[in-house]
Write a protein that holds these residues in place. Structure first.
Motif, short mmCIF file in Angstrom:
data_model
loop_
_atom_site.label_atom_id
_atom_site.label_comp_id
_atom_site.label_asym_id
_atom_site.label_seq_id
_atom_site.Cartn_x
_atom_site.Cartn_y
_atom_site.Cartn_z
N ALA A 170 6.56 2.51 -10.13
CA ALA A 170 7.61 1.67 -11.40
C ALA A 170 5.98 1.73 -12.12
N GLU A 171 5.99 1.17 -13.23
CA GLU A 171 4.88 0.76 -13.99
C GLU A 171 5.11 -0.08 -14.86
N THR A 172 4.24 -0.53 -15.72
CA THR A 172 4.50 -1.46 -16.90
C THR A 172 4.36 -0.43 -17.86
N THR A 173 4.68 -1.16 -18.70
CA THR A 173 4.35 0.02 -20.42
C THR A 173 2.91 0.38 -20.49
N ASP A 174 2.51 -0.87 -20.11
CA ASP A 174 0.48 -0.99 -20.26
C ASP A 174 -0.50 0.26 -19.67
N GLY A 175 0.45 0.10 -18.22
CA GLY A 175 -0.01 0.94 -17.34
C GLY A 175 -0.88 0.41 -16.24
N HIS A 176 -1.60 -0.46 -16.89
CA HIS A 176 -1.44 -1.69 -15.82
C HIS A 176 -1.76 -1.81 -14.12
N ARG A 177 -0.50 -2.01 -13.99
CA ARG A 177 -0.29 -2.00 -12.94
C ARG A 177 0.86 -0.99 -12.42
N GLN A 178 1.91 -0.65 -11.84
CA GLN A 178 1.98 -0.01 -10.92
C GLN A 178 2.14 0.04 -9.47
N LEU A 179 3.91 0.45 -8.55
CA LEU A 179 3.99 0.74 -7.08
C LEU A 179 4.41 1.89 -6.93
N ASN A 180 3.91 2.46 -6.33
CA ASN A 180 4.85 3.88 -5.39
C ASN A 180 5.25 3.69 -4.33
N ASN A 181 6.57 3.42 -4.53
CA ASN A 181 7.93 3.41 -3.83
C ASN A 181 8.93 4.30 -3.63
N THR A 182 7.70 5.86 -3.45
CA THR A 182 8.71 6.97 -2.55
C THR A 182 8.41 6.52 -1.50
N LEU A 183 9.52 7.20 -0.59
CA LEU A 183 10.13 7.03 0.57
C LEU A 183 8.64 7.43 1.82
N SER A 184 8.02 8.38 1.10
CA SER A 184 6.42 8.85 2.12
C SER A 184 6.01 8.01 1.53
N ASN A 185 5.65 7.41 0.76
CA ASN A 185 4.98 6.04 0.27
C ASN A 185 5.09 4.87 1.25
N ARG A 186 6.59 4.34 1.32
CA ARG A 186 6.92 3.43 1.62
C ARG A 186 6.65 3.37 3.09
N LEU A 187 7.07 4.47 3.44
CA LEU A 187 6.57 4.63 5.12
C LEU A 187 5.24 5.17 5.66
N HIS A 188 4.43 5.08 4.54
CA HIS A 188 3.23 5.22 5.33
C HIS A 188 2.47 2.67 5.16
N ARG A 189 3.00 2.50 3.66
CA ARG A 189 2.28 1.25 3.74
C ARG A 189 3.36 0.75 5.14
N GLN A 190 4.64 0.85 5.40
CA GLN A 190 4.81 -0.11 6.95
C GLN A 190 4.94 0.74 8.06
N GLN A 191 4.07 1.59 8.14
CA GLN A 191 3.57 2.45 9.76
C GLN A 191 2.46 1.69 10.84
N ASP A 192 1.75 0.64 10.21
CA ASP A 192 1.35 -0.42 10.77
C ASP A 192 1.80 -0.91 12.05
N SER A 193 2.92 -1.68 11.38
CA SER A 193 3.35 -2.67 11.14
C SER A 193 5.37 -2.24 12.54
N LEU A 194 4.98 -0.86 12.57
CA LEU A 194 6.07 -0.79 12.65
C LEU A 194 5.40 0.43 14.45
N ARG A 195 4.46 0.71 14.14
CA ARG A 195 4.28 1.11 15.59
C ARG A 195 4.09 0.75 16.80
N ALA A 196 4.35 -0.68 17.07
CA ALA A 196 4.39 -1.17 18.26
C ALA A 196 5.80 -0.60 18.37
N ALA A 197 7.05 -0.98 17.41
CA ALA A 197 8.25 -1.08 17.55
C ALA A 197 8.64 -0.16 17.96
N VAL A 198 8.18 1.73 17.04
CA VAL A 198 8.70 3.04 17.30
C VAL A 198 7.79 3.54 18.89
N TYR A 199 6.79 2.40 19.87
CA TYR A 199 6.84 3.38 20.56
C TYR A 199 7.79 2.86 21.62
#
Length: 207
Positions: A170-199
């Motif tokens: 998703a991005e603003t119409t002027d293109g100044h702000r954007q959020l990549n919320n694909t499944l893989s990118n979302r996983l990457h963002r949460q990976q650090d916080s999930l590592r302990a629980a996954v282990y």
């Protein structure tokens, strides 16, 4: 009978010699005793020095042993941590490979809606352009777009398809702000916080 002068001189000489011999014997005895005392003192000092050297050597050996044990423990811990991180990296890599399979499940439509809502809310803009992969775009309905607009107050426009990834950018119409919320990118963002629980889950423990 009065002794002659020669006899008296001889007696006096003998007495003097006897005294000298006695003094010499006494001096020799004192010297021997002093030597024995010095020898015993030297032996005591040597034993004390020997004990000090042995004690110091034992202390140094104990310190070296403790240092070696600490070093071995640290190496073992570093090896364990390395293996743990390699295991977690492999798990997340495998999870990322399987993310694309999610689009074929009945639950994906609701997942996609949540991905879009999260992205639009994050931008906090009155007008947002959504870029989706081809499969997600095919599952996006006018009702879903209307729901997002009502929930966020934003005008939603559908942009070009994503060249890779599954989900939404998703991005603003002027293109100044954007959020990549694909499944893989979302996983990457949460990976650090999930590592302990996954282990913990991998080890059969409660997270």
């Amino acid at each position: 009978m009065l002794k002659s002068l020669d006899e008296r001189i001889e007696l006096l000489t003998r007495a003097i010699l006897d005294d000298a011999q006695a003094d010499a014997a006494h001096a020799e005895e004192d010297a021997r005793a002093r030597a024995e005392e010095i020898l015993q003192t030297a032996k005591g000092d040597a034993e004390k020095l020997r004990k000090e050297i042995l004690d110091k050597a034992a202390n140094e050996a104990a310190v070296i042993k403790d240092e070696q044990l600490a070093e071995q423990k640290m190496k073992a811990q570093m090896t364990w941590l390395t293996h743990r991180e390699e295991l977690l990296d492999a798990v997340f890599a495998e999870a990322e490979k399987r993310l694309s399979n999610l689009v074929d499940t009945p639950a994906y439509a609701n997942v996609l809606l949540q991905l879009i809502l999260e992205a639009v809310n994050h931008l906090q803009s009155d007008a947002v352009i959504l870029h989706l992969d081809a499969v997600s775009r095919g599952q996006l309905t006018p009702q879903m777009i209307d729901e997002v607009s009502k929930a966020t107050g934003a005008v939603i426009t559908i942009g070009d398809n994503l060249p890779d990834g599954v989900g939404v950018v998703a991005e603003t119409t002027d293109g100044h702000r954007q959020l990549n919320n694909t499944l893989s990118n979302r996983l990457h963002r949460q990976q650090d916080s999930l590592r302990a629980a996954v282990y913990h889950i991998l080890m059969g423990e409660k997270a």
